[in-house]
Design a protein around this motif. Structure first.
Motif, PDB file in Angstrom:
ATOM      1  N   MET A  97      -9.751  -7.585 -19.723  1.00 47.93           N
ATOM      2  CA  MET A  97      -9.427  -7.378 -18.308  1.00 47.93           C
ATOM      3  C   MET A  97      -7.923  -7.185 -18.116  1.00 47.93           C
ATOM      4  O   MET A  97      -7.489  -6.352 -17.323  1.00 47.93           O
ATOM      5  N   THR A  98      -7.129  -7.949 -18.892  1.00 50.74           N
ATOM      6  CA  THR A  98      -5.675  -7.814 -18.791  1.00 50.74           C
ATOM      7  C   THR A  98      -5.225  -6.435 -19.233  1.00 50.74           C
ATOM      8  O   THR A  98      -4.354  -5.819 -18.610  1.00 50.74           O
ATOM      9  N   GLY A  99      -5.853  -5.924 -20.306  1.00 47.26           N
ATOM     10  CA  GLY A  99      -5.512  -4.587 -20.778  1.00 47.26           C
ATOM     11  C   GLY A  99      -5.837  -3.524 -19.753  1.00 47.26           C
ATOM     12  O   GLY A  99      -5.082  -2.554 -19.586  1.00 47.26           O
ATOM     13  N   PHE A 100      -6.959  -3.683 -19.067  1.00 48.10           N
ATOM     14  CA  PHE A 100      -7.336  -2.715 -18.029  1.00 48.10           C
ATOM     15  C   PHE A 100      -6.316  -2.713 -16.900  1.00 48.10           C
ATOM     16  O   PHE A 100      -5.893  -1.648 -16.424  1.00 48.10           O
ATOM     17  N   LEU A 101      -5.902  -3.904 -16.450  1.00 44.58           N
ATOM     18  CA  LEU A 101      -4.938  -3.995 -15.363  1.00 44.58           C
ATOM     19  C   LEU A 101      -3.572  -3.449 -15.775  1.00 44.58           C
ATOM     20  O   LEU A 101      -2.871  -2.832 -14.964  1.00 44.58           O
ATOM     21  N   GLN A 102      -3.192  -3.669 -17.033  1.00 42.49           N
ATOM     22  CA  GLN A 102      -1.914  -3.131 -17.503  1.00 42.49           C
ATOM     23  C   GLN A 102      -1.918  -1.609 -17.497  1.00 42.49           C
ATOM     24  O   GLN A 102      -0.967  -0.972 -17.050  1.00 42.49           O
ATOM     25  N   GLY A 103      -3.009  -1.026 -17.998  1.00 44.48           N
ATOM     26  CA  GLY A 103      -3.110   0.431 -17.984  1.00 44.48           C
ATOM     27  C   GLY A 103      -3.168   0.976 -16.565  1.00 44.48           C
ATOM     28  O   GLY A 103      -2.572   2.019 -16.262  1.00 44.48           O
ATOM     29  N   LEU A 104      -3.877   0.259 -15.684  1.00 44.69           N
ATOM     30  CA  LEU A 104      -3.958   0.682 -14.287  1.00 44.69           C
ATOM     31  C   LEU A 104      -2.590   0.652 -13.633  1.00 44.69           C
ATOM     32  O   LEU A 104      -2.199   1.608 -12.933  1.00 44.69           O
ATOM     33  N   TRP A 105      -1.850  -0.432 -13.834  1.00 44.45           N
ATOM     34  CA  TRP A 105      -0.526  -0.550 -13.233  1.00 44.45           C
ATOM     35  C   TRP A 105       0.441   0.479 -13.798  1.00 44.45           C
ATOM     36  O   TRP A 105       1.342   0.956 -13.087  1.00 44.45           O
ATOM     37  N   LEU A 106       0.262   0.855 -15.063  1.00 45.30           N
ATOM     38  CA  LEU A 106       1.105   1.886 -15.660  1.00 45.30           C
ATOM     39  C   LEU A 106       0.923   3.220 -14.935  1.00 45.30           C
ATOM     40  O   LEU A 106       1.901   3.910 -14.620  1.00 45.30           O
ATOM     41  N   VAL A 107      -0.327   3.572 -14.652  1.00 41.26           N
ATOM     42  CA  VAL A 107      -0.594   4.817 -13.924  1.00 41.26           C
ATOM     43  C   VAL A 107      -0.016   4.747 -12.518  1.00 41.26           C
ATOM     44  O   VAL A 107       0.559   5.719 -12.009  1.00 41.26           O
ATOM     45  N   VAL A 108      -0.146   3.596 -11.882  1.00 44.22           N
ATOM     46  CA  VAL A 108       0.367   3.435 -10.519  1.00 44.22           C
ATOM     47  C   VAL A 108       1.881   3.613 -10.483  1.00 44.22           C
ATOM     48  O   VAL A 108       2.424   4.348  -9.641  1.00 44.22           O
ATOM     49  N   THR A 109       2.581   2.946 -11.390  1.00 45.85           N
ATOM     50  CA  THR A 109       4.046   3.022 -11.381  1.00 45.85           C
ATOM     51  C   THR A 109       4.536   4.423 -11.715  1.00 45.85           C
ATOM     52  O   THR A 109       5.494   4.907 -11.104  1.00 45.85           O
ATOM     53  N   LEU A 110       3.877   5.097 -12.672  1.00 40.35           N
ATOM     54  CA  LEU A 110       4.283   6.465 -13.003  1.00 40.35           C
ATOM     55  C   LEU A 110       4.099   7.392 -11.815  1.00 40.35           C
ATOM     56  O   LEU A 110       4.951   8.239 -11.516  1.00 40.35           O
ATOM     57  N   ASP A 111       2.977   7.260 -11.124  1.00 44.04           N
ATOM     58  CA  ASP A 111       2.711   8.126  -9.976  1.00 44.04           C
ATOM     59  C   ASP A 111       3.687   7.843  -8.837  1.00 44.04           C
ATOM     60  O   ASP A 111       4.166   8.771  -8.181  1.00 44.04           O
ATOM     61  N   LEU A 112       3.982   6.567  -8.596  1.00 38.65           N
ATOM     62  CA  LEU A 112       4.921   6.231  -7.520  1.00 38.65           C
ATOM     63  C   LEU A 112       6.327   6.730  -7.831  1.00 38.65           C
ATOM     64  O   LEU A 112       7.046   7.191  -6.928  1.00 38.65           O
ATOM     65  N   ARG A 113       6.733   6.664  -9.083  1.00 42.55           N
ATOM     66  CA  ARG A 113       8.067   7.145  -9.443  1.00 42.55           C
ATOM     67  C   ARG A 113       8.182   8.641  -9.213  1.00 42.55           C
ATOM     68  O   ARG A 113       9.226   9.141  -8.777  1.00 42.55           O
ATOM     69  N   GLN A 114       7.110   9.369  -9.497  1.00 44.50           N
ATOM     70  CA  GLN A 114       7.138  10.809  -9.260  1.00 44.50           C
ATOM     71  C   GLN A 114       7.244  11.119  -7.774  1.00 44.50           C
ATOM     72  O   GLN A 114       7.902  12.084  -7.370  1.00 44.50           O
ATOM     73  N   ARG A 115       6.608  10.289  -6.952  1.00 51.38           N
ATOM     74  CA  ARG A 115       6.633  10.547  -5.513  1.00 51.38           C
ATOM     75  C   ARG A 115       8.007  10.250  -4.906  1.00 51.38           C
ATOM     76  O   ARG A 115       8.510  11.022  -4.083  1.00 51.38           O
ATOM     77  N   VAL A 116       8.621   9.125  -5.280  1.00 50.42           N
ATOM     78  CA  VAL A 116       9.882   8.726  -4.643  1.00 50.42           C
ATOM     79  C   VAL A 116      11.070   9.518  -5.161  1.00 50.42           C
ATOM     80  O   VAL A 116      12.161   9.424  -4.578  1.00 50.42           O
ATOM     81  N   ARG A 117      10.893  10.275  -6.228  1.00 53.85           N
ATOM     82  CA  ARG A 117      12.003  11.072  -6.740  1.00 53.85           C
ATOM     83  C   ARG A 117      12.281  12.294  -5.872  1.00 53.85           C
ATOM     84  O   ARG A 117      13.365  12.865  -5.923  1.00 53.85           O
ATOM     85  N   THR A 118      11.303  12.723  -5.088  1.00 53.28           N
ATOM     86  CA  THR A 118      11.461  13.927  -4.280  1.00 53.28           C
ATOM     87  C   THR A 118      12.143  13.595  -2.955  1.00 53.28           C
ATOM     88  O   THR A 118      11.885  12.561  -2.337  1.00 53.28           O
ATOM     89  N   VAL A 119      13.028  14.498  -2.515  1.00 58.07           N
ATOM     90  CA  VAL A 119      13.723  14.317  -1.248  1.00 58.07           C
ATOM     91  C   VAL A 119      12.760  14.466  -0.072  1.00 58.07           C
ATOM     92  O   VAL A 119      12.931  13.846   0.977  1.00 58.07           O
ATOM     93  N   ALA A 120      11.728  15.293  -0.269  1.00 62.89           N
ATOM     94  CA  ALA A 120      10.777  15.546   0.812  1.00 62.89           C
ATOM     95  C   ALA A 120      10.101  14.256   1.279  1.00 62.89           C
ATOM     96  O   ALA A 120       9.777  14.102   2.473  1.00 62.89           O
ATOM     97  N   TRP A 121       9.889  13.318   0.368  1.00 64.58           N
ATOM     98  CA  TRP A 121       9.246  12.057   0.725  1.00 64.58           C
ATOM     99  C   TRP A 121      10.089  11.286   1.735  1.00 64.58           C
ATOM    100  O   TRP A 121       9.584  10.781   2.741  1.00 64.58           O
TER     101      TRP A 121
END
Length: 359
Positions: free
Chosen positions: A1-25
């Motif tokens: 279960m811990t491994g699943f949450l770690q992988g899930l959080w990794l996807v979340v953080t990567l996606d959020l970083r891509q979003r906040v890097r844009t000026v349009a946001w």
């Protein structure tokens, strides 16, 4: 279960970083704050909230946040999967140890957090409305929580459709259509459905002969002279047959879930309660045999006593809530979209639509 949450959080953080890097946001968030500020000022001026309390201002701001959130969320979530597939970056993630379920759920959570940022940006204005007074703590908590859930539902539908459909533009358009169907389509179905299912009402009125009363008077203890009963028929819409369409409306869900607020006369004090009373009023079947007898209400003093009319509070208390049904429909719709997206995004793909990009 811990491994699943770690992988899930990794996807979340990567996606959020891509979003906040844009000026349009940041530009989009700034425009949102300006719009909410303008609406708040206009609401205060229009409703004289400094004298009447902040209940109306608070409910209006919550609805405005939900409106803008449902307009922006599809554009931010409905290309989460097929957009990366077109860019050739989805396959890079799929060859790692991250599972398809983690990818889809992670992108949904990231899209939901992005949508919640708009709700967080409106907090100062909500606090201002609360400072005006007459906003119960239960209304603040429930309405904010349900609004956040509705934004999560829209984000889930957008991410789900981005996994089902191959073209980002098409998935964004379909997500907007789903949101429009829930927000506007339910109102259209309610109005047209009620108008098409009509029933005939037979009304009978009996009035006092006031000309005779004024000329001859009425001795104490005797009945007044009455005119012959008048009877006619007319058709009324049967909204009680189709009120269930409103249960799936996200604005009705928020309004009906929030605790009702009435004044001493039984009149609603905020928009949440007005909408909840209107929806619950639609549950009541119209009276098909209407009888009004002015003579029966005659009193020895020579006056006619009318029956007390039903207050909005009475309507609210004599009806059943529907918000949990609508919220359940939305959650099932969101969960179904995500599950279907997981199945369509899973690798290896045994069958793909024509024109689909693999890497």
């Amino acid at each position: 279960m811990t491994g699943f949450l770690q992988g899930l959080w990794l996807v979340v953080t990567l996606d959020l970083r891509q979003r906040v890097r844009t000026v349009a946001w940041y530009v989009l968030l700034g425009v949102f704050v300006v719009l909410v500020a303008g609406v708040t000022v206009l609401l205060v001026l229009a409703t004289d909230a400094f004298l009447d309390g902040g209940g109306g201002v608070f409910s209006s701001i919550v609805f405005f946040v939900l409106l803008l959130g449902t307009l922006v969320s599809p554009a931010l979530s409905a290309n989460a999967i097929n957009g990366e597939r077109d860019a050739g970056t989805l396959a890079t993630t799929q060859v790692t140890l991250v599972t398809t379920t983690q990818i889809v759920l992670g992108k949904w959570i990231a899209a939901w957090i992005t949508a919640l940022a708009f709700l967080a940006a409106a907090v100062p204005f909500l606090v201002f409305a609360v400072a005006l007074g007459e906003v119960p703590a239960s209304t603040i908590l429930v309405s904010t929580l349900v609004t956040a859930l509705e934004l999560g539902v829209v984000a889930a539908i957008g991410v789900g459709l981005s996994g089902l459909l191959t073209r980002p533009l098409f998935s964004v358009a379909v997500t907007y259509l789903v949101v429009a169907a829930l927000s506007i389509g339910t109102l259209i179905a309610f109005g047209l459905g009620g108008a098409s299912a009509q029933s005939e009402v037979r009304a009978t009125n009996t009035y006092v002969d006031w000309m005779t009363v004024e000329r001859d008077g009425v001795p104490p203890g005797e009945e007044p002279p009455c005119l012959p009963p008048q009877t006619w028929t007319y058709d009324v819409p049967r909204f009680d047959h189709v009120w269930g369409f409103l249960a799936a409306n996200p604005y009705v869900v928020v309004a009906d879930a929030a605790p009702a607020s009435f004044d001493d006369r039984g009149t609603p004090t905020d928009m949440f309660t007005w909408i909840a009373v209107g929806v619950r009023q639609a549950q009541h079947a119209p009276e098909l045999e209407v009888v009004y007898d002015e003579c029966a209400n005659w009193t020895p003093s020579g006056t006619v006593v009318d029956d007390e009319s039903e207050t909005p509070r009475d309507v609210y208390e004599d009806s059943v809530p529907s918000w949990f049904v609508g919220l359940a429909i939305h959650l099932v719709l969101a969960a179904g979209a995500l599950v279907w997206a997981v199945r369509r995004t899973a690798t290896p793909a045994h069958r793909l639509p024509r024109g689909s990009r693999i890497a």
